[in-house]
Design a protein around this motif. Sequence first.
Motif, PDB file in Angstrom:
ATOM      1  N   ASP A 151     -18.631  28.008  80.024  1.00 16.61           N
ATOM      2  CA  ASP A 151     -19.708  28.434  79.059  1.00 16.61           C
ATOM      3  C   ASP A 151     -19.101  27.924  77.777  1.00 16.61           C
ATOM      4  O   ASP A 151     -19.987  28.249  76.736  1.00 16.61           O
ATOM      5  CB  ASP A 151     -19.991  29.818  79.151  1.00 16.61           C
ATOM      6  CG  ASP A 151     -18.727  30.808  78.600  1.00 16.61           C
ATOM      7  OD1 ASP A 151     -17.779  30.483  79.360  1.00 16.61           O
ATOM      8  OD2 ASP A 151     -18.798  31.749  78.015  1.00 16.61           O
ATOM      9  N   GLN A 152     -18.149  27.751  77.561  1.00 18.10           N
ATOM     10  CA  GLN A 152     -17.604  27.294  75.909  1.00 18.10           C
ATOM     11  C   GLN A 152     -17.637  25.753  75.665  1.00 18.10           C
ATOM     12  O   GLN A 152     -17.260  25.302  74.751  1.00 18.10           O
ATOM     13  CB  GLN A 152     -15.992  27.715  75.974  1.00 18.10           C
ATOM     14  CG  GLN A 152     -15.900  29.028  75.928  1.00 18.10           C
ATOM     15  CD  GLN A 152     -16.610  29.946  75.135  1.00 18.10           C
ATOM     16  OE1 GLN A 152     -16.818  29.541  73.682  1.00 18.10           O
ATOM     17  NE2 GLN A 152     -17.144  31.085  75.347  1.00 18.10           N
ATOM     18  N   ARG A 153     -18.271  25.004  76.456  1.00 14.04           N
ATOM     19  CA  ARG A 153     -18.430  23.612  76.499  1.00 14.04           C
ATOM     20  C   ARG A 153     -19.539  23.304  75.599  1.00 14.04           C
ATOM     21  O   ARG A 153     -20.706  23.662  75.420  1.00 14.04           O
ATOM     22  CB  ARG A 153     -18.813  23.047  77.907  1.00 14.04           C
ATOM     23  CG  ARG A 153     -18.950  21.526  77.757  1.00 14.04           C
ATOM     24  CD  ARG A 153     -19.598  20.862  79.332  1.00 14.04           C
ATOM     25  NE  ARG A 153     -19.584  19.346  79.077  1.00 14.04           N
ATOM     26  CZ  ARG A 153     -18.541  18.711  79.459  1.00 14.04           C
ATOM     27  NH1 ARG A 153     -17.195  19.182  79.714  1.00 14.04           N
ATOM     28  NH2 ARG A 153     -18.930  17.441  79.355  1.00 14.04           N
ATOM     29  N   PRO A 154     -19.297  22.841  74.331  1.00 13.06           N
ATOM     30  CA  PRO A 154     -20.017  22.363  73.202  1.00 13.06           C
ATOM     31  C   PRO A 154     -20.839  21.125  73.482  1.00 13.06           C
ATOM     32  O   PRO A 154     -20.655  20.464  74.348  1.00 13.06           O
ATOM     33  CB  PRO A 154     -19.195  22.193  72.031  1.00 13.06           C
ATOM     34  CG  PRO A 154     -17.955  21.671  72.564  1.00 13.06           C
ATOM     35  CD  PRO A 154     -17.734  22.281  73.946  1.00 13.06           C
ATOM     36  N   ASP A 155     -21.936  21.013  72.790  1.00 11.93           N
ATOM     37  CA  ASP A 155     -22.880  19.875  73.108  1.00 11.93           C
ATOM     38  C   ASP A 155     -22.617  18.708  72.226  1.00 11.93           C
ATOM     39  O   ASP A 155     -22.862  17.602  72.395  1.00 11.93           O
ATOM     40  CB  ASP A 155     -24.338  20.324  72.568  1.00 11.93           C
ATOM     41  CG  ASP A 155     -24.855  21.450  73.320  1.00 11.93           C
ATOM     42  OD1 ASP A 155     -24.754  21.452  74.312  1.00 11.93           O
ATOM     43  OD2 ASP A 155     -25.559  22.355  72.483  1.00 11.93           O
ATOM     44  N   LEU A 156     -21.535  18.789  71.166  1.00  8.83           N
ATOM     45  CA  LEU A 156     -21.067  17.702  70.195  1.00  8.83           C
ATOM     46  C   LEU A 156     -19.798  18.356  69.630  1.00  8.83           C
ATOM     47  O   LEU A 156     -19.639  19.320  69.531  1.00  8.83           O
ATOM     48  CB  LEU A 156     -22.000  17.619  69.053  1.00  8.83           C
ATOM     49  CG  LEU A 156     -21.844  16.470  68.144  1.00  8.83           C
ATOM     50  CD1 LEU A 156     -22.102  15.175  69.014  1.00  8.83           C
ATOM     51  CD2 LEU A 156     -22.704  16.608  66.965  1.00  8.83           C
ATOM     52  N   LEU A 157     -18.852  17.048  69.576  1.00 11.49           N
ATOM     53  CA  LEU A 157     -17.731  17.397  68.685  1.00 11.49           C
ATOM     54  C   LEU A 157     -17.877  16.691  67.341  1.00 11.49           C
ATOM     55  O   LEU A 157     -18.206  15.571  67.196  1.00 11.49           O
ATOM     56  CB  LEU A 157     -16.563  16.665  69.660  1.00 11.49           C
ATOM     57  CG  LEU A 157     -16.136  17.072  70.951  1.00 11.49           C
ATOM     58  CD1 LEU A 157     -15.135  16.189  71.387  1.00 11.49           C
ATOM     59  CD2 LEU A 157     -15.977  18.549  70.937  1.00 11.49           C
ATOM     60  N   VAL A 158     -17.321  17.603  66.004  1.00 11.29           N
ATOM     61  CA  VAL A 158     -17.832  16.998  64.905  1.00 11.29           C
ATOM     62  C   VAL A 158     -16.171  17.210  64.052  1.00 11.29           C
ATOM     63  O   VAL A 158     -15.792  18.095  63.819  1.00 11.29           O
ATOM     64  CB  VAL A 158     -18.620  18.178  64.126  1.00 11.29           C
ATOM     65  CG1 VAL A 158     -18.646  17.555  62.587  1.00 11.29           C
ATOM     66  CG2 VAL A 158     -20.090  17.800  64.822  1.00 11.29           C
ATOM     67  N   PRO A 159     -15.773  15.989  64.100  1.00  7.76           N
ATOM     68  CA  PRO A 159     -14.495  15.930  63.453  1.00  7.76           C
ATOM     69  C   PRO A 159     -14.516  16.323  61.917  1.00  7.76           C
ATOM     70  O   PRO A 159     -15.543  15.740  61.239  1.00  7.76           O
ATOM     71  CB  PRO A 159     -14.057  14.480  63.584  1.00  7.76           C
ATOM     72  CG  PRO A 159     -15.101  13.787  63.678  1.00  7.76           C
ATOM     73  CD  PRO A 159     -16.177  14.499  64.603  1.00  7.76           C
ATOM     74  N   ALA A 160     -13.493  16.958  61.332  1.00  8.86           N
ATOM     75  CA  ALA A 160     -13.530  17.362  59.944  1.00  8.86           C
ATOM     76  C   ALA A 160     -13.434  15.985  59.160  1.00  8.86           C
ATOM     77  O   ALA A 160     -12.722  15.258  59.527  1.00  8.86           O
ATOM     78  CB  ALA A 160     -12.258  18.091  59.549  1.00  8.86           C
ATOM     79  N   PRO A 161     -14.523  15.723  58.338  1.00  8.61           N
ATOM     80  CA  PRO A 161     -14.582  14.487  57.673  1.00  8.61           C
ATOM     81  C   PRO A 161     -13.663  14.133  56.783  1.00  8.61           C
ATOM     82  O   PRO A 161     -13.036  15.297  55.990  1.00  8.61           O
ATOM     83  CB  PRO A 161     -16.055  14.630  56.992  1.00  8.61           C
ATOM     84  CG  PRO A 161     -16.335  15.912  56.787  1.00  8.61           C
ATOM     85  CD  PRO A 161     -15.284  16.927  58.190  1.00  8.61           C
ATOM     86  N   MET A 162     -13.194  13.180  56.347  1.00  6.50           N
ATOM     87  CA  MET A 162     -12.261  12.587  55.035  1.00  6.50           C
ATOM     88  C   MET A 162     -13.298  11.631  54.255  1.00  6.50           C
ATOM     89  O   MET A 162     -13.800  10.938  54.559  1.00  6.50           O
ATOM     90  CB  MET A 162     -11.195  11.715  55.749  1.00  6.50           C
ATOM     91  CG  MET A 162     -10.171  11.420  54.998  1.00  6.50           C
ATOM     92  SD  MET A 162      -8.784  10.503  55.694  1.00  6.50           S
ATOM     93  CE  MET A 162      -7.961  11.807  56.659  1.00  6.50           C
TER      94      MET A 162
END
Length: 280
Positions: free
Chosen positions: A143-154
């Motif tokens: 249930d912890q599977r996210p829909d999207l990974l968002v890397p911290a932007p640089m």
Amino acid sequence: MIRPPAPLSTIFRDLVNRFRADIPALRRTGRYALLPELCVNCLGKDARQGLCSGCRSDLPINHTCCHRCGLPLILAMPRPGLICGECLKHPPAYDRAFMPWRYEFPVDRMISHYKYHRQRAFGRPLLADMAGHVEAYLAACPDQRPDLLVPAPMHRQRERQRGFNQAAEIAEAISQRTGIPWSGQRVRRVRKSAAQSGLDRQERLRNLRGVFEVNGEVPAHLAIVDDVVTTGATMRTLAWLLRKHGAERIQVWALARTPAHSGHQGFYMTGNGETGRESG
């Protein structure tokens, strides 16, 4: 007596680092095809994904930590579902953290070589193991599977100087292992801020005002990905912005979490609502 131009330990260290840096090029060109897989930390043979079994067992596992922010906790009787004092007093906009290591030796050294000195050989085993840890985590908690990974932007200028965004590489490694999509454009860094090192959490939060911008639709459930979480200011800022744009569940996934300073004390809460004090 002839004196060497530098301490022998320094000469040996430089030679080892030079040899370690040349190994990927030697393999790509087909030379030394029988060259064994060497450990990036001790140069021992029979390494797997760049780490031998001994050095891999030395990685500081973040066993007991805050369920919400990943802060390592020192407790006589650790229990799952603990919440640190800072999260009790000032709950972040994200719901859960997954950070398999503490930012201590040798993980801190490996990340530093990877991040600041462009020695990707040090990052390769951490990225591979992180992807494996995430896969196991999601298998245990689907249930912890996210829909999207968002890397911290640089900021684009800093990324050009460094040559890569380590958060994006971590997100890509996890995506390849789990099939979760990732996007390096969903959140952009539109303003270059002053360096965060040396600032406390409140100073870092002020330093990050107006730095990030959301670009596009935000899914209901996502995970912000980064290499190290120190005070959590960047994650708090990103999570607040993403929640403002429609995110309902937000996790933070990072390679490592920096432990609190020596003598830090704070309250914690168990999953049953019991409250106690963290020591150490």
